[in-house]
Design a protein around this motif. Structure first.
Motif, mmCIF file in Angstrom:
data_model
loop_
_atom_site.group_PDB
_atom_site.id
_atom_site.type_symbol
_atom_site.label_atom_id
_atom_site.label_comp_id
_atom_site.label_asym_id
_atom_site.label_seq_id
_atom_site.Cartn_x
_atom_site.Cartn_y
_atom_site.Cartn_z
ATOM 1 N N GLU A 138 28.019 43.985 42.424
ATOM 2 C CA GLU A 138 29.137 43.883 41.489
ATOM 3 C C GLU A 138 28.696 44.295 40.087
ATOM 4 O O GLU A 138 27.530 44.122 39.709
ATOM 5 C CB GLU A 138 29.689 42.455 41.436
ATOM 6 C CG GLU A 138 30.204 41.911 42.745
ATOM 7 C CD GLU A 138 29.208 41.019 43.453
ATOM 8 O OE1 GLU A 138 29.636 40.119 44.208
ATOM 9 O OE2 GLU A 138 27.997 41.217 43.237
ATOM 10 N N CYS B 299 32.570 46.969 42.764
ATOM 11 C CA CYS B 299 31.624 46.528 43.778
ATOM 12 C C CYS B 299 31.199 47.756 44.572
ATOM 13 O O CYS B 299 32.054 48.410 45.198
ATOM 14 C CB CYS B 299 32.258 45.485 44.680
ATOM 15 S SG CYS B 299 31.245 44.989 46.090
ATOM 16 N N ASN C 173 37.258 41.726 49.860
ATOM 17 C CA ASN C 173 37.825 40.600 49.126
ATOM 18 C C ASN C 173 37.084 40.386 47.815
ATOM 19 O O ASN C 173 35.883 40.676 47.722
ATOM 20 C CB ASN C 173 37.695 39.318 49.954
ATOM 21 C CG ASN C 173 38.271 39.445 51.345
ATOM 22 O OD1 ASN C 173 39.446 39.695 51.522
ATOM 23 N ND2 ASN C 173 37.429 39.276 52.350
ATOM 24 N N TRP C 174 37.804 39.859 46.864
ATOM 25 C CA TRP C 174 37.199 39.314 45.653
ATOM 26 C C TRP C 174 37.445 37.813 45.651
ATOM 27 O O TRP C 174 38.584 37.367 45.806
ATOM 28 C CB TRP C 174 37.783 39.931 44.395
ATOM 29 C CG TRP C 174 37.302 41.316 44.095
ATOM 30 C CD1 TRP C 174 37.936 42.480 44.391
ATOM 31 C CD2 TRP C 174 36.081 41.676 43.434
ATOM 32 N NE1 TRP C 174 37.185 43.547 43.969
ATOM 33 C CE2 TRP C 174 36.048 43.079 43.365
ATOM 34 C CE3 TRP C 174 35.016 40.948 42.894
ATOM 35 C CZ2 TRP C 174 34.984 43.779 42.778
ATOM 36 C CZ3 TRP C 174 33.976 41.638 42.317
ATOM 37 C CH2 TRP C 174 33.967 43.028 42.255
ATOM 38 N N ARG D 278 36.247 34.070 43.488
ATOM 39 C CA ARG D 278 35.682 33.580 42.242
ATOM 40 C C ARG D 278 35.350 32.101 42.367
ATOM 41 O O ARG D 278 35.938 31.385 43.180
ATOM 42 C CB ARG D 278 36.629 33.806 41.059
ATOM 43 C CG ARG D 278 37.900 32.986 41.086
ATOM 44 C CD ARG D 278 38.802 33.395 39.931
ATOM 45 N NE ARG D 278 40.046 32.624 39.909
ATOM 46 C CZ ARG D 278 41.059 32.873 39.090
ATOM 47 N NH1 ARG D 278 40.983 33.888 38.226
ATOM 48 N NH2 ARG D 278 42.138 32.120 39.135
ATOM 49 N N ILE E 147 43.744 44.941 43.054
ATOM 50 C CA ILE E 147 42.576 45.332 43.836
ATOM 51 C C ILE E 147 42.808 46.730 44.382
ATOM 52 O O ILE E 147 43.932 47.086 44.772
ATOM 53 C CB ILE E 147 42.296 44.316 44.970
ATOM 54 C CG1 ILE E 147 40.962 44.623 45.662
ATOM 55 C CG2 ILE E 147 43.449 44.271 45.966
ATOM 56 C CD1 ILE E 147 40.522 43.532 46.641
ATOM 57 N N LEU F 157 38.457 45.575 40.972
ATOM 58 C CA LEU F 157 39.425 44.554 40.622
ATOM 59 C C LEU F 157 39.788 44.760 39.152
ATOM 60 O O LEU F 157 38.965 44.500 38.268
ATOM 61 C CB LEU F 157 38.879 43.146 40.850
ATOM 62 C CG LEU F 157 39.887 42.016 40.627
ATOM 63 C CD1 LEU F 157 40.979 42.060 41.706
ATOM 64 C CD2 LEU F 157 39.197 40.661 40.629
ATOM 65 N N TYR G 127 32.589 36.036 39.719
ATOM 66 C CA TYR G 127 33.392 36.794 40.681
ATOM 67 C C TYR G 127 32.467 37.449 41.709
ATOM 68 O O TYR G 127 31.484 38.109 41.343
ATOM 69 C CB TYR G 127 34.226 37.842 39.956
ATOM 70 C CG TYR G 127 35.419 37.246 39.251
ATOM 71 C CD1 TYR G 127 35.248 36.456 38.113
ATOM 72 C CD2 TYR G 127 36.711 37.432 39.732
ATOM 73 C CE1 TYR G 127 36.347 35.877 37.477
ATOM 74 C CE2 TYR G 127 37.803 36.863 39.104
ATOM 75 C CZ TYR G 127 37.608 36.087 37.974
ATOM 76 O OH TYR G 127 38.693 35.505 37.347
ATOM 77 N N CYS H 68 32.098 39.789 45.309
ATOM 78 C CA CYS H 68 32.616 40.766 46.243
ATOM 79 C C CYS H 68 32.235 40.322 47.659
ATOM 80 O O CYS H 68 31.112 39.846 47.891
ATOM 81 C CB CYS H 68 31.980 42.118 45.912
ATOM 82 S SG CYS H 68 32.479 43.488 46.945
#
Length: 119
Positions: free
Chosen positions: A6, A22, A35-36, A38, A70, A81, A94, A96
């Motif tokens: 990231e 990412c 996906n992200w 956090r 995204i 993102l 955050y 990835c």
């Protein structure tokens, strides 16, 4: 060797924008849902956004709908993102995440990037 790296985090004022990236390597990127997530201090890790293998479908947490976007580039093995109208409550690390679209036990994580929203 599988890697998710990231970048793009940092300190931004409320109302500002950041774009996280990412970069993936070591696996067939186009076969993975991306996906992200956090995680804020003292809180559980939460899903922020998801994009399907071909980018045709996305999902967002209610808290970021209309502010975050995204996207992915399968030719470059990257996922992004875009975060707009940032709020202090968006402050978190955050991450990835990649999950195989069929063999869902195959999943990988990046090391995370810090996003801090503060005046």
């Amino acid at each position: 060797q599988v890697q998710l790296v990231e970048s793009g985090g940092g300190l931004v004022q409320p109302g500002g924008s950041l774009r996280l990236s990412c970069a993936a390597s070591g696996f067939t990127f186009s076969m993975y849902t991306m996906n992200w997530y956090r995680q804020a201090p003292g809180k559980e890790r939460e899903l922020v956004a998801r994009i399907t293998t071909d980018g045709s479908s996305t999902n967002y947490a209610d808290s970021v709908k209309g502010r975050f976007t995204i996207s992915r580039d399968n030719a470059k093995n990257t996922v992004h993102l875009q975060m707009n109208s940032l709020k202090p409550e968006d402050t978190a690390v955050y991450f990835c995440n990649a999950v195989h679209s069929i063999l869902t036990a195959r999943r990988f994580w990046g090391q995370g990037t810090q996003v801090t929203v503060s005046s």
